[in-house]
Design a protein around this motif. Structure first.
Motif, PDB file in Angstrom:
ATOM      1  N   ASP A 100       0.739  -1.053   0.047  1.00 23.88           N
ATOM      2  CA  ASP A 100      -0.058  -0.315   0.503  1.00 23.88           C
ATOM      3  C   ASP A 100       1.254   1.200   0.136  1.00 23.88           C
ATOM      4  O   ASP A 100       1.831   1.125   0.397  1.00 23.88           O
ATOM      5  CB  ASP A 100      -0.815  -0.339   1.650  1.00 23.88           C
ATOM      6  N   SER A 101       0.288   2.603  -0.298  1.00 20.21           N
ATOM      7  CA  SER A 101       0.920   3.600  -0.272  1.00 20.21           C
ATOM      8  C   SER A 101       1.978   4.444   1.159  1.00 20.21           C
ATOM      9  O   SER A 101       2.867   4.560   0.530  1.00 20.21           O
ATOM     10  CB  SER A 101      -0.105   4.927  -0.472  1.00 20.21           C
ATOM     11  N   ASP A 102       1.331   4.153   1.935  1.00 19.31           N
ATOM     12  CA  ASP A 102       1.953   4.235   3.625  1.00 19.31           C
ATOM     13  C   ASP A 102       3.400   3.411   3.304  1.00 19.31           C
ATOM     14  O   ASP A 102       4.440   3.821   4.005  1.00 19.31           O
ATOM     15  CB  ASP A 102       0.982   4.340   4.331  1.00 19.31           C
ATOM     16  N   ALA A 105       5.730   4.093   0.349  1.00 16.66           N
ATOM     17  CA  ALA A 105       6.521   5.472   0.772  1.00 16.66           C
ATOM     18  C   ALA A 105       7.349   4.998   2.090  1.00 16.66           C
ATOM     19  O   ALA A 105       8.292   5.736   2.168  1.00 16.66           O
ATOM     20  CB  ALA A 105       5.722   6.691   1.734  1.00 16.66           C
ATOM     21  N   ASP A 106       7.098   4.548   3.490  1.00 15.88           N
ATOM     22  CA  ASP A 106       8.435   4.450   3.994  1.00 15.88           C
ATOM     23  C   ASP A 106       9.623   3.784   3.504  1.00 15.88           C
ATOM     24  O   ASP A 106      10.149   3.650   4.482  1.00 15.88           O
ATOM     25  CB  ASP A 106       7.442   2.911   5.670  1.00 15.88           C
ATOM     26  N   LEU A 126      -2.572   6.723  -4.215  1.00 14.31           N
ATOM     27  CA  LEU A 126      -2.057   7.994  -2.838  1.00 14.31           C
ATOM     28  C   LEU A 126      -0.607   8.027  -2.467  1.00 14.31           C
ATOM     29  O   LEU A 126      -0.673   8.680  -1.848  1.00 14.31           O
ATOM     30  CB  LEU A 126      -2.821   7.885  -1.619  1.00 14.31           C
ATOM     31  N   LEU A 127       0.360   7.538  -2.904  1.00 13.00           N
ATOM     32  CA  LEU A 127       1.498   7.796  -2.522  1.00 13.00           C
ATOM     33  C   LEU A 127       2.099   9.189  -2.954  1.00 13.00           C
ATOM     34  O   LEU A 127       2.586   8.800  -2.408  1.00 13.00           O
ATOM     35  CB  LEU A 127       2.467   6.823  -3.664  1.00 13.00           C
ATOM     36  N   ARG A 130       1.208  11.338  -0.033  1.00 14.58           N
ATOM     37  CA  ARG A 130       1.970  10.151   1.255  1.00 14.58           C
ATOM     38  C   ARG A 130       3.429  10.948   1.022  1.00 14.58           C
ATOM     39  O   ARG A 130       4.133  11.589   1.745  1.00 14.58           O
ATOM     40  CB  ARG A 130       2.004   9.016   1.575  1.00 14.58           C
ATOM     41  N   ASP A 133       3.176  14.500   1.696  1.00 21.40           N
ATOM     42  CA  ASP A 133       2.932  15.197   3.130  1.00 21.40           C
ATOM     43  C   ASP A 133       4.368  14.790   3.780  1.00 21.40           C
ATOM     44  O   ASP A 133       5.030  15.717   5.047  1.00 21.40           O
ATOM     45  CB  ASP A 133       2.130  13.949   4.549  1.00 21.40           C
ATOM     46  N   ARG A 134       5.045  13.851   3.628  1.00 19.21           N
ATOM     47  CA  ARG A 134       6.743  13.778   4.011  1.00 19.21           C
ATOM     48  C   ARG A 134       7.978  14.586   3.381  1.00 19.21           C
ATOM     49  O   ARG A 134       9.120  13.941   4.275  1.00 19.21           O
ATOM     50  CB  ARG A 134       6.854  11.952   3.914  1.00 19.21           C
TER      51      ARG A 134
END
Length: 333
Positions: A100-102, A105-106, A126-127, A130, A133-134
């Motif tokens: 998933d996107s989170d 991103a991590d 949604l990547l 994310r 945002d970061r």
């Protein structure tokens, strides 16, 4: 293991001076820089990229994020992108988009990247949100999401698809089939839109029975073309979402004993080098992929250096028809 402290002792300077000297900092005199380099050479010392990154807050590494490493499109993208980034002082890191996107991103952030090129972004992903945002700079390459705006470099598909469809129709084809790409890929939807528009202008349509949809891969082309060709009234031409799909369609036709283009024409999009092989000679839509890859790299470096306040830039590479052996006149049945 030799460290910068060993070099400092041999050169008779402090450790921070060693770090600055090896970065050619103007704050260190030419003579001191030379002395430090001679000491480093004598000891066999190689500066650590990680240590340098920690000291300056940058790694000079950027990621190229893709979903399918086997797709030849990205095989031909990596080299020009790598060379462009290398000339600008950056290293290219290849990453796959899994999870998933989170999670993605991590993984991007944990790899200590300065920025990323997003090459297979779905329109509803949604990547990008994310990453924004970061605080990780990114550029859309080839595909873009509708969820958030960012710098982008894409193919202007309308001109090439218009040429291709008009040529198909001028050759007398009225029963047009298609193996289409994913609905959430901007590249697929843009090409499909033009195809349907040009057909409609001639009073034609692309009915559901003549359309097959799937991923941008060989298997989609093979299975989709077989389904279309086994219809009681098969299409006389199959428009493929890209060249890799066209490879699959070409092989499906051959597996069924259908002559290309004598019994069915097959066309693609991208003009990958393999389409020019004498064995294939696939009619396709071309654009300058290498220049687009280089430009994507430059846009990302520009964004990383300028920061988030600069206006976003969107650049489009023109496309055109390249007619080869797999497109012919409508067969007489």
């Amino acid at each position: 293991m030799v460290t910068s402290h060993d070099v400092a002792r041999l050169a008779g300077v402090s450790q921070p001076t060693v770090s600055r000297a090896l970065r050619d900092s103007p704050k260190v005199s030419v003579l001191t820089r030379q002395r430090v380099r001679e000491a480093a050479t004598a000891l066999g010392y190689v500066p650590s990229d990680t240590g340098r990154a920690l000291s300056v807050g940058r790694t000079h590494r950027v990621g190229l994020l893709v979903t399918d490493l086997a797709n030849q499109f990205y095989t031909h993208t990596i080299a020009p992108m790598h060379h462009a980034l290398e000339s600008l002082g950056y290293q290219l890191v290849l990453l796959t988009e899994e999870g998933d996107s989170d999670r993605v991103a991590d993984r991007l952030l944990s790899t200590s990247l300065d920025g990323a090129l997003l090459a297979t972004t779905a329109t509803d992903s949604l990547l990008p949100v994310r990453l924004r945002d970061r605080g990780l700079p990114f550029v859309y390459f080839n595909r873009r999401a509708t969820t958030i705006e960012a710098d982008s470099v894409e193919v202007e598909a309308r001109s090439g698809m218009r040429e291709l469809t008009e040529r198909i129709l001028d050759l007398g084809h009225t029963r047009v089939g298609a193996v289409l790409g994913p609905v959430n890929a901007s590249t697929a939807s843009n090409r499909e839109l033009v195809l349907r528009e040009r057909l409609a202008l001639r009073g034609l349509e692309l009915p559901d029975e003549l359309a097959h949809r799937g991923d941008f891969d060989f298997e989609t082309g093979f299975s989709g073309a077989r389904r279309l060709l086994e219809l009681d009234e098969p299409p006389t031409v199959i428009v493929c979402a890209n060249d890799v799909v066209a490879y699959g369609a070409f092989n499906a036709a051959r597996s069924l004993g259908r002559d290309v283009p004598g019994e069915v024409s097959i066309v693609g999009f991208d003009d990958l080098p393999e389409t020019r092989w004498p064995l294939l000679q696939i009619t396709t839509v071309a654009f300058d992929l290498e220049a687009m890859a280089r430009r994507g790299a430059q846009l990302l470096v520009d964004r990383m250096r300028a920061g988030a306040d600069e206006p976003y830039r969107h650049e489009w590479f023109p496309s055109h028809l390249v007619e080869r052996a797999t497109l012919g006149p409508v067969p007489v049945r």
